[in-house]
Design an enzyme around this catalytic site. Structure first.
Site, mmCIF file in Angstrom:
data_model
loop_
_atom_site.group_PDB
_atom_site.id
_atom_site.type_symbol
_atom_site.label_atom_id
_atom_site.label_comp_id
_atom_site.label_asym_id
_atom_site.label_seq_id
_atom_site.Cartn_x
_atom_site.Cartn_y
_atom_site.Cartn_z
ATOM 1 N N SER A 25 0.824 -1.207 0.000
ATOM 2 C CA SER A 25 0.000 0.000 0.000
ATOM 3 C C SER A 25 0.863 1.264 0.000
ATOM 4 C CB SER A 25 -0.925 0.018 1.220
ATOM 5 O OG SER A 25 -1.851 -1.039 1.171
ATOM 6 N N ARG A 29 1.647 4.327 -3.044
ATOM 7 C CA ARG A 29 1.480 5.758 -2.747
ATOM 8 C C ARG A 29 2.798 6.509 -2.875
ATOM 9 N NH1 ARG A 29 -2.364 2.774 -0.458
ATOM 10 N NH2 ARG A 29 -4.399 3.674 0.077
ATOM 11 N N GLY A 97 -5.943 -3.718 -8.041
ATOM 12 C CA GLY A 97 -7.070 -2.844 -7.773
ATOM 13 C C GLY A 97 -6.639 -1.530 -7.148
ATOM 14 N N ARG A 125 -13.667 -6.869 -10.824
ATOM 15 C CA ARG A 125 -13.794 -6.143 -9.565
ATOM 16 C C ARG A 125 -14.556 -4.840 -9.748
ATOM 17 N NH1 ARG A 125 -8.194 -6.159 -6.380
ATOM 18 N NH2 ARG A 125 -9.586 -5.371 -4.765
ATOM 19 N N GLN A 172 -8.999 2.780 -0.271
ATOM 20 C CA GLN A 172 -8.775 3.054 -1.687
ATOM 21 C C GLN A 172 -9.686 4.174 -2.182
ATOM 22 O OE1 GLN A 172 -9.058 -0.611 -3.891
ATOM 23 N NE2 GLN A 172 -7.236 -1.472 -2.944
ATOM 24 N N ASP A 322 -6.935 -7.305 4.523
ATOM 25 C CA ASP A 322 -6.174 -8.132 3.587
ATOM 26 C C ASP A 322 -5.638 -9.412 4.220
ATOM 27 O OD1 ASP A 322 -6.454 -6.538 1.328
ATOM 28 O OD2 ASP A 322 -4.745 -5.276 1.868
ATOM 29 N N ARG A 353 -13.054 -13.830 -1.427
ATOM 30 C CA ARG A 353 -12.172 -14.499 -0.470
ATOM 31 C C ARG A 353 -12.921 -15.296 0.587
ATOM 32 N NH1 ARG A 353 -7.388 -9.890 -0.011
ATOM 33 N NH2 ARG A 353 -6.322 -10.560 -1.935
#
Length: 448
Positions: A25, A29, A97, A125, A172, A322, A353
């Site tokens: 993540s 960024r 994603g 997605r 997100q 996650d 999931r």
């Protein structure tokens, strides 16, 4: 990505020191924000998985200079907020994603047009949750039926600042709106009723953006003043807690194991897996706490231990979204029945999931009940599960790694129908597994 099956079975104890790859993540960024700074930024510890490389390729296509100078060491020459260029072709996001949703936010307030495409998993997605607020800001977005990829964003410049309350907890979506707000005159506000990972807020402030965070009666309000000027920085990426979670559970469920995990990110909005395992009684110590790149980190020592079942508190869920595939594995070997609910968001990750893990765990012999919002898992009390089957990973890197860990405590090997998605987030996962089990065998032989 070429499909690659892999057989994993019991190997004995894991032993050694692990330095997990950079946080995925934060890596995304770091590249995006550095690309919007004016001047040269340096990123150390960048995750070099396929998802992050897709972000780098997309930013290059929009004018940023991004160069790898050594393993994990990257130099970025940014174009400045408002300086993105029209890409010459569709941006291929692969399986990412995060790349897609955040880059949609970047494009939304620039006077350019970009088309996003991805692999079969990403193309299923949903993107509607990002399309809705970005459209309010003035972007013109055309998606495939159902709000999926392929998708084209036609940016609006100047865009319109909005105040947006997240309907579901999503870092997100929050980050996409803030990224759009960087090149939007005025103040863009995002309100999250439930706090999500705050890497964007930390990094934007570190790069000089005017950003405030305030607790209100409606939730946590992030306010960003637009037409920002970001300053180049040296960004250090801590180790990914999601990657560390696989080794933590592997050591816990594999007899005789002992691991030392270095430089693990412990941002409180991300560290829920360690809280959950602590509640299950894991033999795990967090020590040598510090800060890396503005993010809290710690070293983790973990040993094989018996786990107790857990009725997961709802407040932990957003901080470990996650890590649920590997928590499901931990629950499958615990004593008692675990109730893991409030997880509807897992239906919309790289795979469903909840359904995928229910099927995979049941196939190897675990007792699992699937609910609309989670799983009920009756643990084996530490005993090995039968295994001896092929499981479907559904193009999902975390499913593949979770089931590889489960295989370490099975009576017979299991076959992952496709292990190739692991490269999206942890290219060296299976090499590290080999090293840790070889070290474990050497220790056993030395003391035999």
């Amino acid at each position: 990505m070429t499909p690659r099956s892999m057989t994993i079975g019991p190997r004995g104890p894991l032993y050694g020191v692990v330095r997990v790859p950079g946080d995925k993540s934060i890596s995304h960024r770091a590249l995006m924000f550095a690309a919007l700074a004016v001047g040269e930024s340096r990123v150390t510890g960048l995750l070099e998985g396929e998802d992050v490389l897709a972000t780098a390729a997309a930013l290059r296509a929009m004018g940023a200079s991004i160069e790898r100078i050594a393993p994990g060491e990257w130099v970025i020459h940014g174009v400045g907020v408002g300086g993105l260029l029209q890409p010459g072709q569709a941006l291929d996001m692969g399986n990412s994603g995060t790349s897609t949703r955040l880059l949609m936010g970047l494009v939304a307030s620039h006077p350019i047009q970009a088309t996003f495409v991805g692999d079969a998993s990403l193309s299923r997605r949903p993107m509607a949750r990002v399309i809705e607020p970005l459209s309010r800001m003035g972007a013109d977005i055309t998606a495939a039926p159902g709000g999926t990829l392929p998708l084209t964003v036609r940016g609006m410049c100047p865009a319109v600042p909005i105040e947006y309350t997240l309907p579901v907890a999503s870092a997100q979506v929050k980050s996409a709106v803030l990224l759009a707000g960087l090149n939007t005159p005025g103040v863009t506000r995002v309100i999250e009723p439930v706090a999500t990972r705050d890497h964007s807020e930390r990094m934007l402030r570190g790069l000089g953006a005017e950003l405030t965070v305030e607790e209100t009666s409606g939730g946590r309000m992030i306010a960003l003043t637009g037409e920002a000027e970001l300053k180049p920085q040296h960004i250090v990426v801590p180790g990914d807690p999601s990657s560390a979670a696989f080794w933590t559970v592997a050591a816990i469920i594999t007899q005789g194991s002992r691991l030392w995990l270095e430089n693990v990110g412990m941002n409180p909005t991300r560290a829920g897996i360690f809280r959950a395992l602590g509640l299950m009684g894991a033999d795990m110590v967090l020590h040598d706490r510090g800060t890396v790149g503005g993010e809290p980190v710690a070293q983790v020592t973990v040993m094989n231990d018996n786990l107790a079942a857990i009725d997961l508190p709802a407040e932990i869920v957003p901080s470990m979204i996650d890590e649920f595939p590997i928590l499901f594995v931990a629950a499958a070997f615990a004593h008692g029945t675990s109730m893991l609910r409030g997880l509807e968001e897992l239906r919309f990750k790289e795979s469903d999931r909840i359904g995928t893990m229910a099927t995979a765990l049941a196939a190897i012999g675990a007792q699992v009940e699937e609910l609309p919002d989670g799983l009920v898992i009756h643990g084996s009390s530490g005993r090995p599960l039968p295994g001896g089957v092929t499981v479907e990973t559904r193009l999902d890197h975390r499913i593949a790694m979770a089931m590889a860990v489960a295989a370490l405590n099975c009576e017979a090997p299991i076959v992952l129908d496709d292990a190739s998605p692991v490269a999206t987030s942890y290219p060296d996962f299976f090499t590290t597994l080999d090293q840790l089990t070889e070290e474990g065998r050497a220790i056993n032989e030395a003391y035999a």
